[in-house]
Design an enzyme around this catalytic site. Sequence first.
Site, PDB file in Angstrom:
ATOM      1  N   ASP A  70       0.457  -1.525  -0.169  1.00 11.63           N
ATOM      2  CA  ASP A  70      -0.170  -0.028  -0.098  1.00 11.63           C
ATOM      3  C   ASP A  70       1.073   1.319   0.076  1.00 11.63           C
ATOM      4  O   ASP A  70       2.278   1.318   0.063  1.00 11.63           O
ATOM      5  CB  ASP A  70      -1.031  -0.473   1.168  1.00 11.63           C
ATOM      6  CG  ASP A  70      -0.199  -0.245   2.334  1.00 11.63           C
ATOM      7  OD1 ASP A  70       0.596   0.635   2.730  1.00 11.63           O
ATOM      8  OD2 ASP A  70      -1.263  -0.947   3.466  1.00 11.63           O
ATOM      9  N   ASP A  72       1.380   4.848   1.548  1.00 16.62           N
ATOM     10  CA  ASP A  72       1.546   6.305   2.517  1.00 16.62           C
ATOM     11  C   ASP A  72       1.900   7.462   2.744  1.00 16.62           C
ATOM     12  O   ASP A  72       2.751   7.299   1.263  1.00 16.62           O
ATOM     13  CB  ASP A  72       2.042   5.339   4.150  1.00 16.62           C
ATOM     14  CG  ASP A  72       1.421   4.053   4.707  1.00 16.62           C
ATOM     15  OD1 ASP A  72       0.347   3.905   4.929  1.00 16.62           O
ATOM     16  OD2 ASP A  72       2.869   2.880   4.366  1.00 16.62           O
ATOM     17  N   ASP A 152       9.431   4.099  12.421  1.00 17.98           N
ATOM     18  CA  ASP A 152       9.899   3.093  14.046  1.00 17.98           C
ATOM     19  C   ASP A 152      11.651   2.425  13.376  1.00 17.98           C
ATOM     20  O   ASP A 152      12.008   3.245  13.870  1.00 17.98           O
ATOM     21  CB  ASP A 152       9.021   1.797  13.455  1.00 17.98           C
ATOM     22  CG  ASP A 152       9.442   1.563  11.827  1.00 17.98           C
ATOM     23  OD1 ASP A 152       8.736   2.210  11.487  1.00 17.98           O
ATOM     24  OD2 ASP A 152       7.688   0.626  12.311  1.00 17.98           O
TER      25      ASP A 152
HETATM   26  P1  ATP Z   1       3.876  -2.393   4.824  1.00 20.11           P
HETATM   27  O1  ATP Z   1       4.260  -3.109   3.718  1.00 20.11           O
HETATM   28  O2  ATP Z   1       3.443  -3.060   5.849  1.00 20.11           O
HETATM   29  O3  ATP Z   1       2.844  -2.150   4.686  1.00 20.11           O
HETATM   30  P2  ATP Z   1       5.322   0.119   6.063  1.00 20.11           P
HETATM   31  O4  ATP Z   1       5.642   0.235   7.014  1.00 20.11           O
HETATM   32  O5  ATP Z   1       4.166   0.331   4.661  1.00 20.11           O
HETATM   33  O6  ATP Z   1       4.770  -1.662   5.749  1.00 20.11           O
HETATM   34  P3  ATP Z   1       2.817   0.286   7.637  1.00 20.11           P
HETATM   35  O7  ATP Z   1       2.002   0.351   8.507  1.00 20.11           O
HETATM   36  O8  ATP Z   1       1.578   0.989   7.087  1.00 20.11           O
HETATM   37  O9  ATP Z   1       4.295   0.171   7.998  1.00 20.11           O
HETATM   38  O10 ATP Z   1       2.822   2.225   8.486  1.00 20.11           O
HETATM   39  C1  ATP Z   1       3.457   3.174   7.527  1.00 20.11           C
HETATM   40  C2  ATP Z   1       4.886   3.830   7.988  1.00 20.11           C
HETATM   41  O11 ATP Z   1       4.294   4.524   9.298  1.00 20.11           O
HETATM   42  C3  ATP Z   1       5.382   3.044   8.442  1.00 20.11           C
HETATM   43  O12 ATP Z   1       7.055   2.275   7.840  1.00 20.11           O
HETATM   44  C4  ATP Z   1       6.524   4.358   9.161  1.00 20.11           C
HETATM   45  O13 ATP Z   1       7.337   4.639   8.891  1.00 20.11           O
HETATM   46  C5  ATP Z   1       5.431   4.380   9.979  1.00 20.11           C
HETATM   47  N1  ATP Z   1       5.130   3.705  11.059  1.00 20.11           N
HETATM   48  C6  ATP Z   1       4.015   2.793  11.097  1.00 20.11           C
HETATM   49  N2  ATP Z   1       3.984   2.154  12.151  1.00 20.11           N
HETATM   50  C7  ATP Z   1       4.836   2.536  13.112  1.00 20.11           C
HETATM   51  C8  ATP Z   1       5.176   2.663  14.653  1.00 20.11           C
HETATM   52  N3  ATP Z   1       4.426   1.515  15.906  1.00 20.11           N
HETATM   53  N4  ATP Z   1       5.808   3.361  15.203  1.00 20.11           N
HETATM   54  C9  ATP Z   1       6.884   4.060  14.811  1.00 20.11           C
HETATM   55  N5  ATP Z   1       6.652   4.659  12.695  1.00 20.11           N
HETATM   56  C10 ATP Z   1       5.303   3.730  12.540  1.00 20.11           C
HETATM   57 MG    MG Z   2       2.532   0.954   4.403  1.00 22.08          MG
END
Ligand code: ATP
Ligand code: MG
Length: 449
Positions: A70, A72, A152
């Site tokens: 997805d 962001d 994170d």
């Molecule tokens: P995915 O491929 O699962 O979507 P993602 O890295 O995009 O992985 P998301 O949960 O969609 O993960 O979150 C988007 C972004 O928001 C992360 O890449 C990170 O930068 C930030 N983020 C999400 N959750 C946290 C958290 N618990 N603490 C700090 N930053 C976070």
């Molecule tokens: Mg994501």
Amino acid sequence: DKLIRVDNQGDIGSGSVQPAIIPRPEHIVSRASISSSALKVLYRLKEAGFQSFLVGGGVRDLLLGREPKDFDVATNATPDEIRQLFRNCRLIGRRFRLAHVRFGREIIEVATFRGRHDGQLHADSDSAHSEQGRILRDNVYGEIEDDAWRRDFTVNALYYDIKDFSVVDYVGGLEDLKAGTLRLIGDPEQRYREDPVRMLRAVRFAAKLGFRIHPDSEAAIHELDYLLDDIPSARLFEEVIKLFLGGCAVSTFELLRHYDLFRRLFPMTEEALSHEEQGFPITFVLRALENTDKRLAENKPVTPAFLYAALLWEPVRLRTQALLDQGMSALEAAQLAGNQITSEQILATSLPKRFSFPMREIWMLQSRFERRRGKAPYRMLEHPRFRAAYDFLLLRSETGEAAEELADWWTHFQTLNAGERDTLVESAPARKKRRRRPRKRKPVSKTND
Ligand code: ATP
Ligand code: MG
């Protein structure tokens, strides 16, 4: 919505660190691989005069040449300003307020840059910590350089700027990406305390990307895993879904067990696994997870009901046996064991009723497969949960827990026409009679559900 802008505090994440900026010709992130919905959001924010970046998994995965799950978006527009720009927008979250912009089935998550806050500084309604240091609310807004340090892992803190298509790196994420290292930004202990779910995220990304967790980020997990017990079970359910229904369930499961985190999610299953005999039940759980990954790879549907049914099957079997030993009838024991295990599990990771009902049906139907005479098998075929229950039976027989002959019979039965079915049913073996043990003591009263 109250907005607090945290300006320079003379430290990292406040303008004193110069980011590495990789211009468009020097990286592989191309607009052609970004979803058109995400591009629409990015451009509309930019045209309204806001800063507008793709961030997180989208940038990380594109830089790795993978297809993102997805997209962001991060911006300096506030949630209310975002809402005014998009009709198809909903503000969500309390702990972490953000906007969801919907395009058909796709949702673009748009977050306002987080600011730095250290609890004391902003002991107001927009940020809050628990006694353990856990962040309960994080709605203090800031600039992109603050935002980068609040994320994170370094590889999750890379920004793709829609203004000039460059990639912006404040935290050394590109280097870690090249090295295949998953590294928490800042002090690992503090970052896990702020949000213990980051331990699970570390494992999830390590498994999915094939990355190594940096030794410092790894060491703190062994110290702090107990903090997961304080996380609301509904949030852990969400995380379980991402861990096990994300396409890498097998490697995720192995890593979770390696870091001793699995027991925080499924304590009864971990207990059962630690008493395994001749590879069972671990082979059963592994086969179920392999099966899940395979279905996802083939774009077949998967459901939390089946996943939980498989993960909790051994605890259910053990509990059923214990109740039988107390003299309870087979049907009662199965029913009560299912209810008890469900009630105990949802204390750790919740399971919405729309999944727990079908999960228990899958369990309850297992013994009905043994009834192959008369009308029973026809009624079974019509049961709305037949397909899932049958898939479950196949798993059980593949791992030697159910008779192969029984699974084969049901496979065969489904391929036949009506007349042939009647013939097969007439020659079906009668159900094995379970000898009922004499009651030793009164059955446990039904207190659950
Ligand atoms: P995915 O491929 O699962 O979507 P993602 O890295 O995009 O992985 P998301 O949960 O969609 O993960 O979150 C988007 C972004 O928001 C992360 O890449 C990170 O930068 C930030 N983020 C999400 N959750 C946290 C958290 N618990 N603490 C700090 N930053 C976070
Ligand atoms: Mg994501």
